[in-house]
Design a protein around this motif. Structure first.
Motif, mmCIF file in Angstrom:
data_model
loop_
_atom_site.group_PDB
_atom_site.id
_atom_site.type_symbol
_atom_site.label_atom_id
_atom_site.label_comp_id
_atom_site.label_asym_id
_atom_site.label_seq_id
_atom_site.Cartn_x
_atom_site.Cartn_y
_atom_site.Cartn_z
ATOM 1 N N THR A 22 34.484 47.790 39.932
ATOM 2 C CA THR A 22 33.720 46.786 39.212
ATOM 3 C C THR A 22 34.620 45.613 38.862
ATOM 4 O OG1 THR A 22 34.200 47.897 37.147
ATOM 5 C CG2 THR A 22 32.139 48.475 38.227
ATOM 6 N N PRO A 23 34.077 44.403 38.855
ATOM 7 C CA PRO A 23 34.895 43.245 38.520
ATOM 8 C C PRO A 23 35.432 43.353 37.095
ATOM 9 C CG PRO A 23 32.782 42.573 39.445
ATOM 10 C CD PRO A 23 32.718 44.043 39.216
ATOM 11 N N ALA A 24 36.655 42.933 36.922
ATOM 12 C CA ALA A 24 37.277 42.950 35.594
ATOM 13 C C ALA A 24 38.270 41.812 35.529
ATOM 14 C CB ALA A 24 37.962 44.293 35.356
ATOM 15 N N GLY A 25 39.098 41.813 34.512
ATOM 16 C CA GLY A 25 40.098 40.772 34.359
ATOM 17 C C GLY A 25 41.117 40.814 35.485
ATOM 18 N N ALA A 26 41.711 39.684 35.741
ATOM 19 C CA ALA A 26 42.712 39.584 36.799
ATOM 20 C C ALA A 26 43.898 40.486 36.491
ATOM 21 C CB ALA A 26 43.170 38.134 36.929
ATOM 22 N N GLN A 27 44.482 41.030 37.546
ATOM 23 C CA GLN A 27 45.648 41.899 37.388
ATOM 24 C C GLN A 27 46.840 41.275 38.101
ATOM 25 O OE1 GLN A 27 43.624 45.511 38.753
ATOM 26 N NE2 GLN A 27 44.171 46.321 36.751
ATOM 27 N N PRO A 28 47.739 40.676 37.332
ATOM 28 C CA PRO A 28 48.901 40.061 37.951
ATOM 29 C C PRO A 28 49.841 41.126 38.509
ATOM 30 C CG PRO A 28 49.094 40.007 35.565
ATOM 31 C CD PRO A 28 47.730 40.556 35.884
ATOM 32 N N PRO A 29 50.746 40.721 39.377
ATOM 33 C CA PRO A 29 51.723 41.669 39.917
ATOM 34 C C PRO A 29 52.493 42.350 38.788
ATOM 35 C CG PRO A 29 51.836 39.597 41.100
ATOM 36 C CD PRO A 29 50.915 39.378 39.927
ATOM 37 N N ALA A 30 52.814 43.614 39.005
ATOM 38 C CA ALA A 30 53.542 44.380 37.992
ATOM 39 C C ALA A 30 54.443 45.389 38.698
ATOM 40 C CB ALA A 30 52.554 45.102 37.081
ATOM 41 N N PRO A 31 55.498 45.831 38.033
ATOM 42 C CA PRO A 31 56.380 46.838 38.637
ATOM 43 C C PRO A 31 55.613 48.139 38.881
ATOM 44 C CG PRO A 31 57.374 45.903 36.657
ATOM 45 C CD PRO A 31 55.971 45.402 36.726
ATOM 46 N N LEU A 32 55.913 48.797 39.976
ATOM 47 C CA LEU A 32 55.277 50.069 40.309
ATOM 48 C C LEU A 32 56.205 51.205 39.902
ATOM 49 C CD1 LEU A 32 53.898 49.202 43.858
ATOM 50 C CD2 LEU A 32 52.767 48.958 41.640
ATOM 51 N N THR A 33 55.666 52.194 39.229
ATOM 52 C CA THR A 33 56.477 53.326 38.787
ATOM 53 C C THR A 33 56.176 54.588 39.580
ATOM 54 O OG1 THR A 33 54.839 53.859 37.094
ATOM 55 C CG2 THR A 33 56.658 52.408 36.452
ATOM 56 N N ASP A 34 55.120 54.563 40.392
ATOM 57 C CA ASP A 34 54.722 55.730 41.169
ATOM 58 C C ASP A 34 54.245 55.247 42.537
ATOM 59 O OD1 ASP A 34 54.150 58.327 41.843
ATOM 60 O OD2 ASP A 34 52.362 58.490 40.588
ATOM 61 N N HIS A 35 54.180 56.135 43.505
ATOM 62 C CA HIS A 35 53.725 55.758 44.846
ATOM 63 C C HIS A 35 52.229 55.494 44.883
ATOM 64 C CE1 HIS A 35 57.357 56.108 47.259
ATOM 65 N NE2 HIS A 35 57.722 57.042 46.398
ATOM 66 N N ILE A 36 51.506 55.952 43.881
ATOM 67 C CA ILE A 36 50.072 55.684 43.780
ATOM 68 C C ILE A 36 49.803 55.096 42.405
ATOM 69 C CG2 ILE A 36 47.742 56.647 43.826
ATOM 70 C CD1 ILE A 36 48.887 59.002 45.456
ATOM 71 N N THR A 37 49.258 53.887 42.398
ATOM 72 C CA THR A 37 48.882 53.232 41.158
ATOM 73 C C THR A 37 47.398 52.902 41.258
ATOM 74 O OG1 THR A 37 51.083 52.271 40.934
ATOM 75 C CG2 THR A 37 49.315 51.267 39.633
ATOM 76 N N ASP A 38 46.611 53.471 40.357
ATOM 77 C CA ASP A 38 45.160 53.267 40.375
ATOM 78 C C ASP A 38 44.723 52.769 39.009
ATOM 79 O OD1 ASP A 38 42.443 53.303 40.733
ATOM 80 O OD2 ASP A 38 42.272 55.478 40.833
ATOM 81 N N THR A 39 44.761 51.462 38.830
ATOM 82 C CA THR A 39 44.365 50.882 37.550
ATOM 83 C C THR A 39 42.859 50.721 37.436
ATOM 84 O OG1 THR A 39 44.644 48.637 38.392
ATOM 85 C CG2 THR A 39 46.549 49.644 37.293
ATOM 86 N N THR A 40 42.126 50.951 38.524
ATOM 87 C CA THR A 40 40.675 50.777 38.523
ATOM 88 C C THR A 40 39.926 52.092 38.352
ATOM 89 O OG1 THR A 40 40.456 51.046 40.911
ATOM 90 C CG2 THR A 40 40.886 48.827 40.096
ATOM 91 N N GLY A 41 40.626 53.209 38.502
ATOM 92 C CA GLY A 41 39.947 54.501 38.440
ATOM 93 C C GLY A 41 39.165 54.793 39.706
#
Length: 87
Positions: A22-41
């Motif tokens: 679903t559309p949400a606020g913009a997500q600027p680049p950020a450091p990755l701490t894991d091989h899988i990053t799922d901020t959207t669920g």
């Protein structure tokens, strides 16, 4: 050939995750701490396990490290620029 299929599968998963999110606020680049990053669920537990398995297999077979990131959008960046800034 397996690498091409794996890449196609990961690309399909990423595309599906981005299109279903679903559309949400913009997500600027950020450091990755894991091989899988799922901020959207976008990933279920089974989906996360499948992606993790594919990442592990890619490294085991080809010694290629892959990071997978699910985001709602790329903020003001083009996807390639967002990936470069994140990297």
């Amino acid at each position: 050939m397996r690498l091409v299929r794996l890449f196609a599968a990961v690309l399909t998963i990423l595309t599906a995750g981005l299109s279903l999110a679903t559309p949400a606020g913009a997500q600027p680049p950020a450091p990755l701490t894991d091989h899988i990053t799922d901020t959207t669920g976008a990933l279920t537990s089974a989906g996360r396990a499948a992606v993790s398995s594919a990442i592990d297999r890619l490294y085991r077979d080809r010694h290629i490290r892959l990071w997978v990131v699910y985001v709602d959008n790329f903020s003001r960046y083009k996807p390639e620029n967002w990936a470069d800034r994140t990297r």
